[in-house]
Structure formats: structure tokens, C-alpha cells
Design an enzyme around this catalytic site. Structure first.
Site, mmCIF file in Angstrom:
data_model
loop_
_atom_site.group_PDB
_atom_site.id
_atom_site.type_symbol
_atom_site.label_atom_id
_atom_site.label_comp_id
_atom_site.label_asym_id
_atom_site.label_seq_id
_atom_site.Cartn_x
_atom_site.Cartn_y
_atom_site.Cartn_z
ATOM 1 N N ARG A 106 0.852 -1.326 -0.048
ATOM 2 C CA ARG A 106 -0.053 0.035 -0.067
ATOM 3 C C ARG A 106 1.046 1.146 -0.085
ATOM 4 N NH1 ARG A 106 -3.542 -2.475 -1.831
ATOM 5 N NH2 ARG A 106 -6.016 -3.029 -1.140
ATOM 6 N N GLU A 152 -3.510 7.962 -5.277
ATOM 7 C CA GLU A 152 -3.386 7.139 -6.825
ATOM 8 C C GLU A 152 -4.596 7.838 -7.629
ATOM 9 O OE1 GLU A 152 -3.442 2.909 -6.171
ATOM 10 O OE2 GLU A 152 -1.263 2.962 -5.080
ATOM 11 N N HIS A 179 -0.416 0.709 -9.533
ATOM 12 C CA HIS A 179 -1.088 -0.445 -9.005
ATOM 13 C C HIS A 179 -1.590 -1.916 -9.412
ATOM 14 C CE1 HIS A 179 -3.508 -0.488 -4.736
ATOM 15 N NE2 HIS A 179 -3.406 -1.712 -5.314
#
Length: 336
Positions: A240, A269, A297
């Protein structure tokens, strides 16, 4: 059985889920990159379960908006964006899906390490930008031997353990830091356990982050951690974004303490692309050129892992509502 699929991400209309669970009614609420899906109060009042499909947003409504719901699920491993306490206050289990994409994330972590330490990304950039002038083995700044180097892991869960096995296959020495893991794991795996993050940072040549995000782990990799690091460290984060303090990482990279980083996740993000660290990387400033890799991601992703995730998310709900079998509960402390 009616399931609200909040922050639905897929382009289709849940054909896969409807094929395998034809008796279930699926209500899809799509979100955007910067906003959670708006939910119809009438729908909220009718559903038996809520699944959050967003990796970044929580469900727009509080648990109290779902009077009939008996279970809530985060469609993914991380559960920082599901209100575990709020659902727990109503004695409703909140669950995650921890058993999908394990190999993909571990492969991605090792892939980021190799791209930096074997120069595969740097060589391509040198050749594409400079042609024949870039045809030289010295163009990659971080190339090193893996055999005998120390691979440090923060969080030895499913994914951390999978990454450890891969690193060990490169003849790397594996050490790990995980204060929540029961004793004895280091003896059964052959990996060495350390009992402080500073100890891990001071011994590792590569540190790979695999811990969940919590109040305890937010900014865990910050100034103090980098000050304790062995100079020349390569940092990999596929867990994370907020676990790594980008300001502290930038300072450590400018000092040469951290010589390379592979980041699949960012604190925000995708907005963090304007952070000074990433802005310098995008401009290919000499101090960071070929020393940072960023992916969107994406470590969890493969077509196979997405299929697993989608079906396992429904399986968690169906097992509980149809069979009374609770799996992957992450708020059990509130249900006692």
C-alpha cells in the site's frame, strides 16, 4: 439474495458472476478514479450484502445505510478501505479476499527488483534514447549480484512468504520483520527473523514491503527507517502506498542511502505523479534516472487473478448467507 457491488470496476455487467451464481441478484454501482459511486438509498435499504470493489475508495454510505445487510466484503487483500469498526458496531462481519493474486504480486515484486538490479529497464531506456551510444553494459547504474545478497521482507504473510521463496531461489539470504507473526515460522522456513525494522533495514540489500496498511504501518518506511538502512538499499513496495513516506524516500535517494526503488503503489493514486520525487523521475533528472520504476497499482493483475478475485468475492458472501460459513473475517474483534 441481493448483493450491492459498490464501486464496480469491470467494464462488463457481471456476466461471470451471474453465470456462476444465477440465483443471486447483482446491483452494480460504478465509481470513477476520483469519486466513490453514488448509491441509491432505496437500493441500500434492500441489499443483503455489500462488496466494495475499489482499491482506493470506501463505500460512499456508512454501514448504517444498509439495514438488511448481513455481511460486507472488500474485493481484494487490503481492507483499509472498508469500515471494519462501523460494520462491527452492528455485529456484521467485514471480510476480505486474501487468497487471490498472491503469485502475481510476489512475481511483480521480484520483477521490479530485477528490472533495477539487472538493468533491464535502464538498458532499454539508454538504447531508445541514445541509439548506438547507449550500447554499453555500464548504462545501468544498479546492476549487482543476487547470490549472497540479503532480501528483507516487511510482513511475512501469504504474499511476503511467496516473495521470500522467489528470492531464496536466487540464492539470496532472506530475513523478515513481522511483529504480529507467531513464533516458529522462521525455524520452519529457514528464513531469519529480526525483531525491529531498524535491524532489517541495516542488514538488507533489498527491502520488499508486504504488510497491510493500518495506523501502525502508515509511513512505517519513513525517515527513521531510512536513516537505519544500509547504504545502497533497493526498496520495493507492492503493498500500500501510504506505508512509504515519499518525502523521506526522496531525501534518502538524494543522499544515496536508497539507490533504487520500485513502487507499484503510491500514497494517493494517481495524483502523486506530481510529487517532487516522481516529478524528478519524469524529468529524468540525473540523480534519479534509471533508479526508480513506477507501475500503476498493477501487481495484482492478470486475467486469471481477476477471475479468481471476482468469483472469490461472491463466494465469501454466498458461503455466509447460504451456509452460515464465515471466511476471511477481518473485524472479528468487534463481533465478540
Amino acid at each position: 439474495m441481493k448483493i450491492l457491488c459498490a464501486n464496480w470496476q469491470a467494464a462488463d455487467e457481471a456476466e461471470l458472476e451471474r453465470e456462476h451464481y444465477p440465483e443471486v441478484e447483482f446491483v452494480l454501482a460504478r465509481s470513477t478514479n476520483d469519486k466513490a459511486a453514488d448509491l441509491d438509498p432505496a437500493v441500500c435499504a434492500m441489499v443483503d450484502a455489500v462488496i466494495n470493489y475499489s482499491p482506493t475508495h470506501n463505500v460512499a454510505e456508512a454501514p448504517s445505510a444498509f439495514p438488511r445487510a448481513r455481511i460486507a466484503v472488500r474485493s481484494g487483500v487490503g481492507f483499509d478501505n472498508i469500515d471494519t469498526a462501523g460494520w462491527g458496531a452492528r455485529k456484521i462481519p467485514a471480510c476480505n479476499v486474501p487468497d487471490y493474486g498472491t503469485t502475481e504480486v510476489a512475481d511483480h515484486a521480484i520483477g521490479l527488483m530485477l528490472a533495477l538490479t539487472r538493468g533491464t529497464s535502464a538498458y532499454g531506456a539508454a538504447l531508445s534514447g541514445h541509439g548506438a551510444l547507449g550500447w554499453h553494459f555500464s548504462k545501468a547504474p544498479l546492476v549487482r549480484r543476487h547470490k549472497g545478497a540479503t532480501f528483507g521482507i516487511v510482513g511475512l504473510g501469504r504474499i511476503g512468504l511467496a516473495a521470500a521463496r522467489r528470492a531464496a531461489a536466487f540464492d539470496m539470504k532472506v530475513v523478515f520483520y513481522d511483529p504480529h507473526l507467531l513464533s516458529g515460522v522462521d525455524l520452519s522456513t529457514g528464513y531469519e527473523r529480526v525483531h525491529s525494522l531498524a535491524d532489517l533495514m541495516g542488514r538488507a540489500d533489498v527491502v520488499s514491503v508486504h504488510t497491510p496498511l493500518s495506523d501502525e504501518t502508515r509511513n512505517l518506511l519513513g525517515t527513521a527507517a531510512f536513516d537505519a538502512a544500509r547504504p545502497g538499499l533497493v526498496l520495493i513496495n507492492t503493498a500500500r502506498g501510504p506505508i512509504v513516506d515519499l518525502d523521506a524516500l526522496e531525501a534518502a535517494m538524494r543522499k544515496g542511502i536508497v539507490t533504487g526503488a520500485g513502487l507499484d503503489v503510491l500514497p494517493n493514486e494517481p495524483g502523486d505523479l506530481d510529487h517532487p520525487l516522481l516529478a524528478a523521475w519524469r524529468r529524468r533528472e540525473p540523480w534519479i534516472a534509471d533508479r526508480l520504476i513506477v507501475s500503476p497499482h498493477a501487481a495484482f493483475y492478470s486475467p486469471a487473478s481477476m477471475r479468481d478475485l471476482r468469483l472469490k468475492s461472491i463466494e465469501v458472501v454466498h458461503a455466509y448467507l447460504a451456509e452460515g460459513r464465515l471466511t476471511n473475517c477481518v473485524n472479528s474483534e468487534f463481533l465478540k
